[in-house]
Design a protein around this motif. Structure first.
Motif, PDB file in Angstrom:
ATOM      1  N   UNK A 257       0.842  -1.194   0.000  1.00 32.04           N
ATOM      2  CA  UNK A 257       0.000   0.000   0.000  1.00 32.04           C
ATOM      3  C   UNK A 257       0.877   1.244   0.000  1.00 32.04           C
ATOM      4  N   UNK A 258       0.713   2.075  -1.031  1.00 34.06           N
ATOM      5  CA  UNK A 258       1.476   3.304  -1.180  1.00 34.06           C
ATOM      6  C   UNK A 258       0.591   4.480  -0.787  1.00 34.06           C
ATOM      7  N   UNK A 259       1.016   5.252   0.196  1.00 34.25           N
ATOM      8  CA  UNK A 259       0.283   6.442   0.616  1.00 34.25           C
ATOM      9  C   UNK A 259       1.041   7.680   0.167  1.00 34.25           C
ATOM     10  N   UNK A 260       0.304   8.712  -0.287  1.00 34.03           N
ATOM     11  CA  UNK A 260       0.949   9.913  -0.812  1.00 34.03           C
ATOM     12  C   UNK A 260       0.515  11.156  -0.034  1.00 34.03           C
ATOM     13  N   UNK A 274       4.396   0.239 -11.226  1.00 33.33           N
ATOM     14  CA  UNK A 274       3.861   1.555 -10.897  1.00 33.33           C
ATOM     15  C   UNK A 274       4.812   2.605 -11.459  1.00 33.33           C
ATOM     16  N   UNK A 275       4.269   3.702 -11.969  1.00 33.62           N
ATOM     17  CA  UNK A 275       5.090   4.788 -12.498  1.00 33.62           C
ATOM     18  C   UNK A 275       5.577   5.671 -11.349  1.00 33.62           C
ATOM     19  N   UNK A 276       6.883   5.888 -11.267  1.00 36.82           N
ATOM     20  CA  UNK A 276       7.453   6.756 -10.231  1.00 36.82           C
ATOM     21  C   UNK A 276       8.404   7.753 -10.867  1.00 36.82           C
ATOM     22  N   UNK A 277       8.657   8.828 -10.137  1.00 37.63           N
ATOM     23  CA  UNK A 277       9.569   9.858 -10.624  1.00 37.63           C
ATOM     24  C   UNK A 277      10.997   9.342 -10.624  1.00 37.63           C
ATOM     25  N   UNK A 278      11.775   9.853 -11.536  1.00 37.01           N
ATOM     26  CA  UNK A 278      13.204   9.548 -11.604  1.00 37.01           C
ATOM     27  C   UNK A 278      13.949  10.674 -10.916  1.00 37.01           C
ATOM     28  N   UNK A 279      14.506  10.414  -9.743  1.00 35.00           N
ATOM     29  CA  UNK A 279      15.196  11.465  -9.007  1.00 35.00           C
ATOM     30  C   UNK A 279      14.228  12.295  -8.187  1.00 35.00           C
ATOM     31  N   UNK A 303       9.467   9.030  -0.559  1.00 34.60           N
ATOM     32  CA  UNK A 303      10.324  10.034  -1.183  1.00 34.60           C
ATOM     33  C   UNK A 303      10.190  10.053  -2.692  1.00 34.60           C
ATOM     34  N   UNK A 304       9.855   8.905  -3.303  1.00 39.84           N
ATOM     35  CA  UNK A 304       9.546   8.889  -4.728  1.00 39.84           C
ATOM     36  C   UNK A 304       8.174   9.525  -4.933  1.00 39.84           C
ATOM     37  N   UNK A 305       7.898   9.922  -6.160  1.00 41.90           N
ATOM     38  CA  UNK A 305       6.585  10.481  -6.478  1.00 41.90           C
ATOM     39  C   UNK A 305       5.858   9.588  -7.468  1.00 41.90           C
ATOM     40  N   UNK A 306       4.542   9.517  -7.320  1.00 42.09           N
ATOM     41  CA  UNK A 306       3.688   8.826  -8.278  1.00 42.09           C
ATOM     42  C   UNK A 306       2.757   9.846  -8.913  1.00 42.09           C
ATOM     43  N   UNK A 307       2.079   9.455  -9.978  1.00 40.79           N
ATOM     44  CA  UNK A 307       1.128  10.331 -10.647  1.00 40.79           C
ATOM     45  C   UNK A 307      -0.262  10.135 -10.056  1.00 40.79           C
ATOM     46  N   UNK A 308      -0.909  11.236  -9.712  1.00 44.70           N
ATOM     47  CA  UNK A 308      -2.278  11.167  -9.191  1.00 44.70           C
ATOM     48  C   UNK A 308      -3.180  12.000 -10.085  1.00 44.70           C
ATOM     49  N   UNK A 309      -4.463  11.633 -10.142  1.00 42.17           N
ATOM     50  CA  UNK A 309      -5.445  12.397 -10.916  1.00 42.17           C
ATOM     51  C   UNK A 309      -5.969  13.527 -10.049  1.00 42.17           C
ATOM     52  N   UNK A 310      -6.274  14.646 -10.687  1.00 43.51           N
ATOM     53  CA  UNK A 310      -6.716  15.824  -9.945  1.00 43.51           C
ATOM     54  C   UNK A 310      -8.161  16.207 -10.237  1.00 43.51           C
ATOM     55  N   UNK A 311      -8.721  15.663 -11.293  1.00 43.86           N
ATOM     56  CA  UNK A 311     -10.054  16.087 -11.712  1.00 43.86           C
ATOM     57  C   UNK A 311     -11.157  15.638 -10.787  1.00 43.86           C
ATOM     58  N   UNK A 312     -12.303  16.300 -10.876  1.00 41.40           N
ATOM     59  CA  UNK A 312     -13.499  15.934 -10.123  1.00 41.40           C
ATOM     60  C   UNK A 312     -14.550  15.414 -11.107  1.00 41.40           C
ATOM     61  N   UNK A 325       5.332   9.855  -2.257  1.00 45.35           N
ATOM     62  CA  UNK A 325       5.002   8.707  -1.397  1.00 45.35           C
ATOM     63  C   UNK A 325       5.515   9.001   0.008  1.00 45.35           C
ATOM     64  N   UNK A 326       4.625   8.900   0.982  1.00 49.70           N
ATOM     65  CA  UNK A 326       5.010   9.147   2.369  1.00 49.70           C
ATOM     66  C   UNK A 326       5.188   7.863   3.166  1.00 49.70           C
TER      67      UNK A 326
END
Length: 419
Positions: A257-260, A274-279, A303-312, A325-326
């Motif tokens: 489970x990845x929490x952000x 899963x797609x994560x940021x490079x650096x 510390x890595x980042x994933x892509x999240x959707x922002x739309x409603x 990711x926290x």
């Protein structure tokens, strides 16, 4: 003319990807359904299965001692699960070092211990041995064996602890001593496991109508939010669900489970991509082209980042945004579902994920499944709409068993189950 073309394409796909969708959970213990029968504790000096530890039917042959200076040291990974107590009497952290297969079994067992005995945690007294304290050819030297107790050291619990270890999927469990249980696993090189990538049944997807739907209720033909780009980037669009590569409503799996920071929480099996940021990554930013790569869920790190959707609901979603990711945890959940969209991506619980697993590169996996998308275009169906593993996944697995080495696959998804 079309048939030879399809056969050639299938062979090419198999060369690049075979077991990448062969089931969801890494082997026995993840794929094992909970049984309504009462679990029987192991007897003192009993071992399961009832064969010698270093035989094919158990944990397999010894492959050689691993030291910190050896090339094989990179095969070991530390286990920082807070639900497990590590004795670490050497004060070197060695007991935390283990193979990925051993780590996942141990994490699964930790959950079972807490469920059966609230307030009690799993305790590891011996793990990887770098000092030569065990017998010759001990699997402790390879990070494939652990000696365990409960945190309260109540020896009356150890017989049932051994049974829980069997149920958690350890390949050999021995009620060796009144003071501990010995457990070991197969080598990650020759692991007898079928693995792929799945989401739990309660995970949700976003429909074209703007509403949310649990993945367990999703059906082929529906359109769900996905990423337009093959690398996870690009506009978030709605993509048709072609089929399920695996669908099992009743099974229990261990999920990472990845929490952000944005509040998203995604659960998926160890070998799922899963797609994560490079650096470095900036919270809320749109990543630049080439800034993302795919990693296995078991390799995702805070510390890595994933892509999240922002739309409603009812609004244009635009592009995915980065969210850091926290925390990475593990849990057990019922149901295992692996939807395949035409785009090869899917937004689950607000996070952009690949539809694929086990192979270490999303683009290769997407190419390997192009014949299945072609079949769907020709016929309007790709078959496999019932429960179980899709026929195409089985075909790739069979072909790949002849053509592939294991170098580019997740260690829990290389070989076929021999149990």
């Amino acid at each position: 003319m079309l048939l030879p073309t399809l056969v050639t394409c299938l062979a090419g796909c198999a060369f690049l990807l075979s077991p990448g969708s062969e089931g969801c959970g890494p082997g026995r213990g993840y794929g094992k359904r909970r049984s309504p029968r009462k679990l029987a504790p192991l007897a003192y000096k009993q071992f399961s299965p009832n064969v010698a530890e270093k035989t094919l039917g158990a944990s397999g042959r010894y492959e050689g001692k691993i030291t910190r200076n050896s090339e094989r040291f990179k095969e070991l990974t530390p286990n920082y699960n807070p639900d497990i107590i590590f004795k670490d009497e050497e004060n070197t952290g060695a007991d935390r070092m283990m193979t990925q297969r051993c780590k996942d079994r141990l994490n699964s067992l930790a959950i079972s211990v807490m469920n059966l005995w609230p307030g009690v945690r799993l305790r590891v007294t011996e793990g990887w041995d770098e000092d030569g304290h065990h017998s010759e050819e001990s699997l402790h030297y390879e990070g494939r064996a652990v000696d365990i107790t409960t945190s309260d050291r109540d020896r009356n619990k150890y017989a049932m602890l051994a049974r829980l270890a069997v149920e958690a999927g350890f390949d050999w469990v021995y009620y060796e001593s009144k003071a501990h249980i010995h457990c070991s696993v197969k080598s990650d090189h020759s692991v007898a496991a079928k693995s792929g990538g799945c989401f739990p049944g309660e995970a949700s997807v976003t429909l074209e109508s703007g509403g949310q739907k649990s993945i367990s209720d999703l059906r082929p033909g529906e359109r769900v939010l996905a990423s337009a780009g093959s690398d996870g980037l690009g506009e978030l669009v709605y993509s048709e669900v072609l089929t399920f590569l695996d669908r099992d409503p009743m099974t229990w799996r261990l999920f990472y489970t990845l929490q952000t920071e944005a509040g998203a929480r995604l659960s998926l099996t160890a070998a799922h991509l899963i797609f994560v940021s490079e650096g470095n990554c900036s919270e809320g930013a749109v990543p630049a082209r080439g800034a993302l790569r795919t990693v296995y869920a078991s390799d995702a790190r805070p510390g890595q980042c994933v892509l999240v959707s922002q739309g409603k609901s009812g609004q244009r979603h635009g592009e995915g945004r980065l969210s850091r990711i926290t925390r990475v945890g593990v849990k057990q959940s019922r149901g295992a579902f692996a939807p395949l969209t035409r785009r090869g991506t899917v937004v689950v619980d607000g996070v952009v994920a690949s539809c694929y697993a086990v192979v270490d590169q999303h683009s290769l996996a997407h190419w390997a499944f192009s014949p299945l998308r072609l079949i769907h275009s020709w016929t309007g169906s790709s078959g496999g709409h019932g429960d179980g593993i899709h026929w195409y996944s089985r075909l790739l697995h069979w072909l790949g068993g002849w053509l592939l080495d294991s170098g580019r696959f997740h260690p829990l998804g290389v070989a076929q189950d021999d149990r």
